[in-house]
Structures are given as structure tokens and as C-alpha cells.
Write a protein that holds these residues in place. Structure first.
Motif, mmCIF file in Angstrom:
data_model
loop_
_atom_site.group_PDB
_atom_site.id
_atom_site.type_symbol
_atom_site.label_atom_id
_atom_site.label_comp_id
_atom_site.label_asym_id
_atom_site.label_seq_id
_atom_site.Cartn_x
_atom_site.Cartn_y
_atom_site.Cartn_z
ATOM 1 N N GLU A 185 0.837 -1.208 0.000
ATOM 2 C CA GLU A 185 0.000 0.000 0.000
ATOM 3 C C GLU A 185 0.867 1.251 0.000
ATOM 4 O O GLU A 185 0.615 2.203 -0.748
ATOM 5 N N GLN A 186 1.895 1.264 0.862
ATOM 6 C CA GLN A 186 2.803 2.417 0.934
ATOM 7 C C GLN A 186 3.559 2.611 -0.371
ATOM 8 O O GLN A 186 3.712 3.735 -0.863
ATOM 9 N N LEU A 187 4.029 1.514 -0.941
ATOM 10 C CA LEU A 187 4.874 1.581 -2.131
ATOM 11 C C LEU A 187 4.103 2.061 -3.352
ATOM 12 O O LEU A 187 4.612 2.851 -4.151
ATOM 13 N N LEU A 188 2.841 1.607 -3.480
ATOM 14 C CA LEU A 188 2.095 1.844 -4.716
ATOM 15 C C LEU A 188 0.890 2.757 -4.546
ATOM 16 O O LEU A 188 0.282 3.164 -5.545
ATOM 17 N N GLY A 189 0.502 3.058 -3.306
ATOM 18 C CA GLY A 189 -0.656 3.927 -3.084
ATOM 19 C C GLY A 189 -1.984 3.262 -3.362
ATOM 20 O O GLY A 189 -2.977 3.932 -3.667
ATOM 21 N N ILE A 190 -2.021 1.931 -3.249
ATOM 22 C CA ILE A 190 -3.276 1.212 -3.490
ATOM 23 C C ILE A 190 -3.851 0.713 -2.169
ATOM 24 O O ILE A 190 -3.178 0.724 -1.144
ATOM 25 N N LYS A 191 -5.113 0.287 -2.205
ATOM 26 C CA LYS A 191 -5.791 -0.218 -1.011
ATOM 27 C C LYS A 191 -5.814 -1.747 -1.023
ATOM 28 O O LYS A 191 -5.916 -2.370 -2.073
ATOM 29 N N THR A 192 -5.768 -2.328 0.177
ATOM 30 C CA THR A 192 -6.016 -3.756 0.342
ATOM 31 C C THR A 192 -7.496 -3.938 0.640
ATOM 32 O O THR A 192 -8.041 -3.279 1.538
ATOM 33 N N VAL A 193 -8.165 -4.807 -0.112
ATOM 34 C CA VAL A 193 -9.611 -4.990 0.010
ATOM 35 C C VAL A 193 -9.913 -6.478 0.193
ATOM 36 O O VAL A 193 -9.369 -7.328 -0.515
ATOM 37 N N CYS A 194 -10.795 -6.765 1.133
ATOM 38 C CA CYS A 194 -11.237 -8.150 1.346
ATOM 39 C C CYS A 194 -12.270 -8.523 0.283
ATOM 40 O O CYS A 194 -13.132 -7.697 -0.072
ATOM 41 N N LEU A 195 -12.195 -9.744 -0.199
ATOM 42 C CA LEU A 195 -13.147 -10.216 -1.210
ATOM 43 C C LEU A 195 -14.592 -10.033 -0.762
ATOM 44 O O LEU A 195 -15.465 -9.728 -1.580
ATOM 45 N N THR A 196 -14.858 -10.166 0.524
ATOM 46 C CA THR A 196 -16.230 -10.040 1.028
ATOM 47 C C THR A 196 -16.742 -8.603 0.945
ATOM 48 O O THR A 196 -17.946 -8.366 1.074
ATOM 49 N N LYS A 197 -15.832 -7.635 0.743
ATOM 50 C CA LYS A 197 -16.217 -6.219 0.673
ATOM 51 C C LYS A 197 -16.378 -5.718 -0.758
ATOM 52 O O LYS A 197 -16.730 -4.559 -0.990
ATOM 53 N N VAL A 198 -16.084 -6.579 -1.736
ATOM 54 C CA VAL A 198 -16.194 -6.169 -3.142
ATOM 55 C C VAL A 198 -17.662 -6.162 -3.555
ATOM 56 O O VAL A 198 -18.395 -7.126 -3.336
ATOM 57 N N LYS A 199 -18.098 -5.037 -4.150
ATOM 58 C CA LYS A 199 -19.474 -4.892 -4.629
ATOM 59 C C LYS A 199 -19.499 -5.128 -6.139
ATOM 60 O O LYS A 199 -18.546 -4.781 -6.846
#
Length: 394
Positions: A185-199
Motif C-alpha cells: 500500500e505504501q509503495l504503490l498507493g493502493i488499497k487492500t480490500v477483502c473479497l467479502t467487501k467487493v461490490k
């Protein structure tokens, strides 16, 4: 191996420096490592590194020469994901540090995967070793931090806004590798998302950030797809097998295509002979082989001493391999005069327009147990756990 650096490291080592190493890793990531950090790096010669690279290049060439229909056979029918790609974005390959019959230290292939390993963590780990033990900087990986970051950013984020790129995992906060997610996340500026939270809406995928739905355009996939079947009562809006408007980095089908499935198809002096269980020749001695399920992860299901009763009881023999045993050589001396064994994982990326992958970093694992896996270590030993390899002239 490389007595000069081993001697200097062991002289400089202290429990205080080991604690400092772990503290810095936690400070940099904000996460405590979920696996054991080895007190020591792995020191190996440039000659050994050359053997590693030559073996890897031969294996890569052999994989490239395989017809796509052969690779497709590796993907279980119930796990096929649409919109497959011509090649994977990641390629990792594990070698044991072994001794040959003529007494030379040599690599022996253990397994290979087209699945991302701890890229962000391992670079940070290497940097941290060099901070705590400055003399290591003279033999560190020559790739600068910025070059490493640019390679990963180009591969994972591409031309998208990092906001539209996610690292996808199942219950990421519970994973032992959560420290790598935080550093990514720090290196690339992306978020970690759990599969159960994907809409899911139509063919589009979204995640929620500050109560806003953000479209997902690229997925840095860290989920072992077939592991999902082992999670009871898992509820998700999105099934991997559905066609959706996202770019997979890397496509889930490659987890199966570059795997233990390939071991019986590869030949090299540093590749132990392997057979599918249903094709095991009668003239071979079972005692000389290790039994491995094709699609296990982190050493699960491996049997170091298979018997005929065990192999006869397996119904889906095509989903297992027998790999000739190799002898890991305990050559990494600790401060008590005891020795550890080790395994090296080479971490490659494979850009879409490149003919061959690029080696970015390595991951080391040290042990004094029968299996070289951080989950199988003795709890009271030292010089065991996750490490990083440094290569130097003798």
C-alpha cells in the motif's frame, strides 16, 4: 559459504540488533510480522547465484516452449476464470541449497509458481538488514529502491489511478503476510480490500472508501482461488468465474498452470526427477521420493515419507506428484556453532510485452527442521524463519 561475511555478521550479531531489525520492520509497515524473522541473512557465492540464474533461465525457456493446451490442462474445470492471458505477471521459483554427489553446493528445484510472493516486504527486509548491519550494503542487490518501485508500479498499477487498483485478499488482516500488504500500500498507493467487501454491479466491481463506491479496474490478486472452497459460509457478491470488467494482475488461471503440475515436464541437472502419481514407474523406489499434492500452499499436504499404503489410498492420483528427495545441506553457521539449511525463492515479474521475466529480488527461508517452511521450524532455535540472500565473491 563466503566465510568473510559470515564471520563478520556473527561477530556483530546481538539479540539487541535482532530486536532492532524487527522493530524497524514494524515501524516501517505499522504491522508486526505474522511469521518468524530469521536473525541472519543467507550468504551465498556469486558462483551459486550463477547456477540459480542458469537453472531458472532453462526452466523459463522450457515453460515458454510448452503448448498452451498443455498448460490449460492444469486448470481445474471448476476454477477456470474468463479472459486468460498469454503469460503471467509474476513468476517465482524455489531452490533448495543442497550438496551434489561430488560435494559441490548446488541449487535443486523445489517448486515454482506464477503467484506474487512478498515483493514489497523482501525489498524492505533487505534494506533493513543493511541499516542494522551497514557492511551488508557492499553486497546488496544492485537494483535501486526507485527502480524496484517503478517496475512494480508499472506492472500492478499501470496507467490507472492507484485509487482504482486494489490488492485483493480474503480476510487480509488475518493473513500472516499482512505486513507485505501494508508495505505494498505504501509503495504503490493502493488499497487492500477483502473479497467479502467487493461490490458488483453488472460487470463492474467496486469497493467502498470513505463511504464512496470506487470502481475497481485492476486487481493485484493475492487470493489462492481454490482455498475459498475451504471457508465455511463464505458470502461474496463476486465469484472469480464470472466475467467482469477488470484486469487481473496476475490472472488466477496461472496459479494452476505454473505450479507443481510442471515438475514432471521439466529437465535440468538442478531439477529433481518428478512423476505424476498415476504415472510412477514400478522400477522406482518410493523411499526416494516426496509426495506432494499439486495445488497445496505453504507446504500443506506434503508427505516426506510416503508408503505404498498411502499412495494406494489416494483416488485422484493425477492430482499428486512424487518428487525425488533432495538433501538440504546445513551450511549456515549460527553463533552457537550449529548450522541451518535454507531455500531461496527468486522473485520475477513478467511484463506483458517482454519475452522473458525480470528478476527483482529474492526471498530466503532458513530452518533446522525437516521441512524448509517457516511454519515447520523449532520454536527455540535461532537462524530460522524468513530471510534474504546476499551474494558475494568468495
Amino acid at each position: 559459504m563466503i566465510p568473510k561475511y559470515r564471520k563478520q555478521f556473527n561477530q556483530e550479531f546481538s539479540q539487541e540488533k535482532y530486536q532492532q531489525l524487527k522493530n524497524i520492520l514494524q515501524q516501517k509497515s505499522g504491522v508486526e510480522p505474522g511469521f518468524r524473522i530469521s536473525e541472519s541473512p543467507i550468504f551465498l557465492t556469486k558462483e551459486f547465484e550463477t547456477k540459480l540464474i542458469e537453472a531458472s533461465e532453462s526452466i523459463i525457456s522450457q515453460i515458454k516452449a510448452l503448448p498452451s493446451e498443455v498448460l490449460q490442462k492444469a486448470v481445474p474445470h471448476n476454477c477456470k476464470v474468463p479472459n486468460d492471458t498469454d503469460q503471467p505477471h509474476f513468476f517465482t521459483i524455489d531452490f533448495g541449497v543442497c550438496k551434489s554427489e561430488n560435494g559441490e553446493i548446488e541449487p535443486q528445484l523445489i517448486e515454482l509458481q506464477a503467484f506474487p510472493s512478498l515483493y514489497a516486504f523482501q525489498k524492505t527486509f533487505e534494506n533493513t538488514f543493511c541499516e542494522v548491519y551497514p557492511f551488508l550494503s557492499e553486497i546488496r542487490n544492485p537494483m535501486p529502491q526507485e527502480t524496484f518501485r517503478n517496475y512494480l508500479k508499472e506492472l500492478i498499477v499501470g496507467d490507472e489511478n492507484p485509487e482504482n487498483v486494489i490488492l485483493l485478499e480474503i480476510f487480509p488482516e488475518k493473513q500472516k503476510t499482512a505486513i507485505d500488504f501494508a508495505l505494498t500500500e505504501q509503495l504503490l498507493g493502493i488499497k487492500t480490500v477483502c473479497l467479502t467487501k467487493v461490490k458488483k454491479e453488472g460487470k463492474k466491481l467496486f469497493y467502498s472508501n470513505d463511504n464512496q463506491l470506487i470502481e475497481i479496474k485492476r486487481i493485484y490478486n493475492r487470493i489462492i482461488f481454490d482455498d475459498l472452497d475451504n471457508i465455511p459460509d463464505l458470502k461474496t457478491e463476486f465469484d472469480f468465474r464470472e466475467e467482469v470488467d477488470v484486469k487481473w494482475i496476475t490472472h488466477p488461471n496461472w496459479f494452476f498452470k505454473i505450479s507443481k503440475f510442471l515438475l514432471p515436464l521439466l529437465t535440468h541437472q538442478f531439477v529433481p526427477k518428478s512423476y505424476f502419481l498415476n504415472e510412477f514407474p514400478e522400477q522406482e523406489n518410493l523411499e526416494n521420493f516426496v509426495l506432494k499434492p499439486l495445488f497445496s500452499f505453504a507446504g500443506s499436504g506434503v508427505n516426506l515419507n510416503p508408503t505404498k499404503e498411502i499412495t494406494d489410498s489416494i483416488h485422484d492420483k493425477e492430482n499428486y506428484i512424487l518428487q525425488r528427495k533432495v538433501s538440504y545441506e546445513p551450511i549456515f553457521e549460527d553463533i552457537n556453532g550449529e548450522f541451518s539449511k535454507a531455500e531461496i525463492r527468486l522473485l520475477y515479474i513478467w511484463r506483458e510485452n517482454d519475452d522473458r521475466p525480470i528478476l527483482l529480488e529474492n526471498l530466503g527461508r532458513m530452518t533446522k527442521a525437516a521441512m524448509v517452511n517457516v511454519d515447520f521450524n523449532k520454536k527455540d532455535a535461532i537462524w530460522i524463519g524468513s530471510s534474504n540472500a546476499f551474494f558475494a565473491e568468495k
